[in-house]
Design a protein around this motif. Structure first.
Motif, PDB file in Angstrom:
ATOM      1  N   PHE A 177       0.823  -1.210   0.000  1.00 30.23           N
ATOM      2  CA  PHE A 177       0.000   0.000   0.000  1.00 30.23           C
ATOM      3  C   PHE A 177       0.855   1.256   0.000  1.00 30.23           C
ATOM      4  CE2 PHE A 177      -1.243   3.273   3.101  1.00 30.23           C
ATOM      5  CZ  PHE A 177      -2.241   3.915   2.372  1.00 30.23           C
ATOM      6  N   GLU A 178       1.831   1.304   0.900  1.00 31.61           N
ATOM      7  CA  GLU A 178       2.680   2.492   1.014  1.00 31.61           C
ATOM      8  C   GLU A 178       3.456   2.757  -0.267  1.00 31.61           C
ATOM      9  OE1 GLU A 178       1.857   1.015   5.137  1.00 31.61           O
ATOM     10  OE2 GLU A 178       2.459   0.082   3.234  1.00 31.61           O
ATOM     11  N   GLY A 179       3.761   1.702  -1.012  1.00 31.04           N
ATOM     12  CA  GLY A 179       4.465   1.862  -2.275  1.00 31.04           C
ATOM     13  C   GLY A 179       3.624   2.587  -3.311  1.00 31.04           C
ATOM     14  N   PHE A 180       2.379   2.154  -3.473  1.00 31.43           N
ATOM     15  CA  PHE A 180       1.488   2.809  -4.430  1.00 31.43           C
ATOM     16  C   PHE A 180       1.183   4.243  -4.010  1.00 31.43           C
ATOM     17  CE2 PHE A 180       0.541  -1.695  -5.311  1.00 31.43           C
ATOM     18  CZ  PHE A 180       0.715  -1.694  -6.688  1.00 31.43           C
ATOM     19  N   LEU A 181       1.040   4.444  -2.699  1.00 30.17           N
ATOM     20  CA  LEU A 181       0.757   5.789  -2.192  1.00 30.17           C
ATOM     21  C   LEU A 181       1.909   6.743  -2.514  1.00 30.17           C
ATOM     22  CD1 LEU A 181      -1.246   7.474  -0.431  1.00 30.17           C
ATOM     23  CD2 LEU A 181       0.170   6.843   1.526  1.00 30.17           C
ATOM     24  N   ALA A 182       3.141   6.281  -2.282  1.00 30.46           N
ATOM     25  CA  ALA A 182       4.304   7.137  -2.532  1.00 30.46           C
ATOM     26  C   ALA A 182       4.553   7.328  -4.032  1.00 30.46           C
ATOM     27  CB  ALA A 182       5.536   6.531  -1.865  1.00 30.46           C
ATOM     28  N   ARG A 183       4.439   6.260  -4.813  1.00 29.42           N
ATOM     29  CA  ARG A 183       4.723   6.383  -6.248  1.00 29.42           C
ATOM     30  C   ARG A 183       3.681   7.253  -6.948  1.00 29.42           C
ATOM     31  NH1 ARG A 183       5.483   1.153 -10.025  1.00 29.42           N
ATOM     32  NH2 ARG A 183       3.196   1.136  -9.924  1.00 29.42           N
TER      33      ARG A 183
END
Length: 369
Positions: free
Chosen positions: A253-259
């Motif tokens: 989740f945090e990956g998609f949020l940051a990218r």
């Protein structure tokens, strides 16, 4: 959570079983989410005492990273379940306190009511000493873990020893501190301080995808404070960090949020950013930050009604966030809803007279009239 056998608590028309967690009302089992039930047990057992967010994280979300919105959402669910929002009091900048006449009972009969702790007295001193103590403890743990990890690495330079639990735990602590700093407007030079924590998290555990997402967030935040030529450099580094995160975990989740945020701000890649932010919301629908970021993107591409719906959802999840409340103003301006924006800004300014965004919004929308 409690060590007392056959431990029950009674308040109003409720009976709370702390040993076999369950909540009853008038003899009927109450439907309640597991996290909300855990929070209720902790608050009741601490009757009259303030339970900080750090205490909640340690007791209910131990070893799990959660955003501020998750705690707020769980508290909101708990209040709705109890049907009386006053039972769970918010103590600004300190935490939560349960307010009810609670009686502890057991299978062998009643025991004296739980004594309430002395009423909390608000003083001019803010919660910095408590935060400082927590920070010192974290730094000590971080130092010990780093020393142990480095010692293990140097003991056999010809091989790559497995990551120790202490180093991985310390990496998670550094990541959490970085996220707390990043969204605390009271912290001076917060972008750099958060970035330092994220870099420490990656150093301690280079196999942690979460640490790399934090590093990407920190680099993107740092880019905002840089002139254009330097900001491009930090955005580029952020993209490298986030791709490393995806190579370690492709569905974080945090990956998609940051990218998604990097694509919006660094590349102006609207379609790519929307794809990522929508995926983040699918993975964690209760993330106020994901809805907030998606609302900003939608406003950028002229989808104003959708943008306002998204930020409204973010506010429902985290109604106390100044970032989200202030975020309404540019969205309403872009949508041309000046009267609504002025009313909201004036109402908010009445209780938050030091908020610079509200002040600026009042001046801006009075001009538009």
């Amino acid at each position: 959570m409690s060590g007392t056998p056959a431990n029950f608590y009674e308040f109003e028309s409720f009976r709370l079983n702390a040993e076999n967690p369950s909540l009853w009302r008038d003899g009927k089992l109450v439907a309640i989410s597991p996290k909300a039930l855990d929070v209720l047990i902790l608050l009741v057992e601490k009757k009259g005492q303030i339970v900080s967010r750090e205490d909640l994280l340690e007791a209910v979300w131990k070893d799990t990273f959660v955003e501020e919105g998750n705690i707020n959402y769980t508290i909101s669910l708990l209040r709705k379940t109890l049907g009386n929002k006053d039972l769970v009091q918010t103590v600004p900048r300190h935490g939560y306190r349960f307010q009810a006449d609670v009686k502890q009972v057991s299978e062998n009969g009643d025991v004296p009511p739980i004594e309430a702790a002395p009423a909390f007295v608000q003083t001019e001193t803010r919660s910095r000493p408590v935060f400082f103590a927590i920070a010192v403890s974290c730094v000590l743990l971080l130092t010990i873990a780093a020393f142990a990890w480095r010692s293990e690495k140097t003991s056999d330079s010809s091989s790559s020893p497995p990551q120790t639990n202490s180093a991985a735990d310390a990496s998670m602590l550094a990541y959490k501190r970085g996220m707390m700093i990043l969204y605390d407007r009271d912290v001076e030079n917060r972008a750099q301080k958060a970035l330092d924590e994220f870099q420490q998290a990656v150093t301690l555990d280079p196999t942690s995808a979460l640490a790399y997402t934090g590093l990407a967030e920190g680099l993107a935040s740092k880019a905002y404070s840089m002139p254009n030529d330097r900001s491009r450099e930090f955005f580029a580094k952020g993209k490298v960090a986030i791709e490393k995160a995806f190579s370690l975990d492709g569905n974080l989740f945090e990956g998609f949020l940051a990218r998604g945020w990097l694509r919006r701000n660094g590349d102006w890649d609207w379609s790519g950013a929307e794809e990522d932010l929508r995926r983040a919301i699918e993975l964690k629908p209760v993330s106020a930050l994901a809805h907030f970021r998606y609302s900003q993107l939608l406003s950028n591409i002229g989808r104003h009604s959708e943008a306002l719906a998204e930020i409204k959802r973010a506010e429902e999840i985290d109604p106390l966030s100044e970032m989200i409340i202030s975020g309404h103003f540019p969205l309403l301006e872009s949508a041309g809803e000046y009267d609504k924006a002025l009313t909201m800004a004036e109402e908010y300014l009445q209780s938050n007279r030091e908020n610079q965004f509200a002040r600026r919004a009042v001046a801006t929308f009075q001009y538009h009239k």
